[in-house]
Design an enzyme around this catalytic site. Structure first.
Site, short mmCIF file in Angstrom:
data_model
loop_
_atom_site.label_atom_id
_atom_site.label_comp_id
_atom_site.label_asym_id
_atom_site.label_seq_id
_atom_site.Cartn_x
_atom_site.Cartn_y
_atom_site.Cartn_z
N GLY A 13 0.81 -1.21 0.00
CA GLY A 13 0.00 0.00 0.00
C GLY A 13 0.85 1.26 0.00
CG ASP A 14 0.80 3.62 2.52
OD1 ASP A 14 -0.28 4.23 2.63
OD2 ASP A 14 1.22 2.80 3.36
CD GLU A 15 1.22 0.21 -3.28
OE1 GLU A 15 1.31 -0.98 -2.95
OE2 GLU A 15 0.16 0.88 -3.19
N GLY A 16 1.05 5.44 -4.05
CA GLY A 16 0.76 6.65 -4.82
C GLY A 16 -0.37 6.44 -5.82
CG ASN A 39 -8.99 -0.08 5.30
OD1 ASN A 39 -9.75 0.24 4.40
ND2 ASN A 39 -8.48 -1.30 5.40
CG HIS A 42 -6.36 6.41 -2.55
ND1 HIS A 42 -7.17 5.78 -3.45
CD2 HIS A 42 -5.66 5.43 -1.93
CE1 HIS A 42 -6.98 4.47 -3.37
NE2 HIS A 42 -6.08 4.24 -2.45
N GLY A 303 -1.64 8.55 10.11
CA GLY A 303 -0.56 9.43 10.53
C GLY A 303 0.65 8.68 11.05
CB ALA A 305 6.53 6.81 11.27
CE LYS A 332 5.91 9.46 -1.83
NZ LYS A 332 5.92 9.41 -0.36
#
Length: 430
Positions: A13-16, A39, A42, A303, A305, A332
């Protein structure tokens, strides 16, 4: 003749994905979510303005794009209405363009209470859920006791079903977790009111999708989380409760797999993970801190890290197979600017140095040691670069090496958070 494109994450997850969905919807008529719940997070940056979406498809900021939430999504009506309100405050006409499947399972307050009680009871063996009731709602769906959005509009039947579900879960909360039960009457009254607030948006999403297909319109399917969090194919049990892979598109919307034309796999130029679970390439040194700080690696939903590590080509190859990925989007790339040396994980070994294939259960994965191939980094900035020709030679070499190892073409390169900071080599809808 329209094209039907799936966009999903290939990592944890959190790949953009949000930025890329927003970018590519310039050629889509509809965007549909097919799994997960609130959950997901984006993040979109348009003209320097940041918007974070959790439930509503990222295409909502494009005029004339119809947004759909399919039956595979577990729905918190409270979270949805809060998100709708935030967008309407920005002048986005959400209710005109958002449609919800009547078959969406509902997330109830008792699911949230269960989720949080379980995580607290696990102590230092937490799975790392967001505590938003996602897992318990999916459990009720599979156990065939779940309440769905369409049930809300049959008041007496809904009240009876809700009573049974809450009696069951409140017993578990009291007797097993020693936690406070959730009030039935408040849940009933609140849910019925929330249901009325979204009633105008409830429809047969499957029929809407097939109508668009028959008219030759372009359709996009937006995944949440990532392949390595898939309930079946991820690092179990440190996974989410839904199928985050391409197969989830069909089950989560009723849109058959043979209608899909292109699967775009989103991958970061490095690897991140939120919460607990194995992570073979995780870095605990200055490089890890560099990636976290420069990449602003904090979860848009929680939020928290994010843990950071080198690019894992072994895991990506598995994701490509599972999803039958057509092409990759690497995001990224600019975060790697300034590193003298960059590593790619090209294999796994056990403690004795023996080569391993992918080990997808968490216990086996914890023992994995990465085998790295080192490439020279680059000092030049790639931030905002819009042409592949303008990338530093070593950045080009890094991308070519990833393509060679994984066997998949990199069709899109993201060089910054804004939708314009992108190199498109091949558009999925072309």
């Amino acid at each position: 003749m329209g094209k039907n494109v799936v966009i999903l994450g290939t990592q944890w997850g959190d790949e953009g994905k949000g930025k890329i969905v927003d970018l590519l919807t310039d050629q889509a008529s509809l965007v549909a979510r097919f799994q997960g719940g609130h959950n997901a997070g984006h993040t979109l940056v348009i003209d320097g303005k940041k918007t974070v979406l959790h439930l509503i498809p990222s295409g909502i900021l494009r005029e004339d794009v119809q947004c759909l939430i399919g039956n595979g999504v577990v729905l918190s009506l409270e979270a949805l209405l809060k998100e709708i309100g935030g967008l309407e405050d920005q002048g986005v006409p959400v209710r005109d363009r958002l449609r919800l499947s009547a078959s969406c399972p509902l997330i109830l307050p008792v699911h949230v209470a269960l989720d949080q009680a379980r995580e607290a009871a696990r102590g230092n063996k937490k799975i790392g859920t967001t505590g938003r009731g996602i897992g318990p709602a999916y459990e009720d769906k599979v156990a065939r006791r779940g309440l769905r959005l369409g049930d809300v509009y049959q008041r007496e039947l809904f009240a009876a079903k809700l009573g049974e579900v809450m009696d069951y879960h409140n017993f578990v909360l009291r007797s097993y977790y020693n936690a406070e039960p959730v009030d039935f009457q408040k849940t009933l009254d609140d849910t019925l009111q929330l249901g009325e607030d979204v009633r105008s948006m409830v429809t047969d999403v499957t029929a809407v999708l097939h109508g668009a297909r028959e008219r030759g319109e372009n359709i996009m399917f937006e995944g949440a989380q990532g392949t390595l969090l898939d309930i079946d194919h991820g690092t179990y049990p440190y996974v989410t409760s839904s199928n985050t892979t391409a197969g989830g598109t069909a089950t989560g919307t009723g849109f058959g797999p043979l209608y899909l034309d292109y699967v775009l796999g989103i991958t970061k130029a490095y690897t991140t993970r939120v919460g607990s679970g194995p992570f073979p390439t995780e870095l605990f040194d200055e490089n890890g801190r560099y990636l976290a700080e420069k990449g602003h690696e904090f979860g848009s939903t929680t939020g928290r890290a994010r843990r950071c590590g080198w690019f894992d080509a072994v895991a990506l190859k598995r994701s490509i197979q599972i999803n039958s990925i057509t092409g990759l989007c690497l995001t990224k790339l600019d975060v790697l600017d300034g590193l003298e040396e960059i590593n790619i994980c090209v294999g796994y070994q056990d403690a004795a140095g023996n080569s391993l294939e992918c080990a997808w259960d968490a216990d086996s994965y914890e023992e994995v040691k990465p085998v790295y191939e080192s490439l020279p980094g680059w000092s030049e900035s790639t931030l905002g670069v819009k042409s592949e020709d303008d990338l530093p030679p070593n950045a080009k070499a890094y991308l070519k090496r990833i393509e060679a190892i994984t066997g998949a073409p990199i069709d899109i390169i993201s060089t910054g958070p804004d939708r314009v900071e992108t190199i498109i080599k091949r558009h999925p809808f072309s």
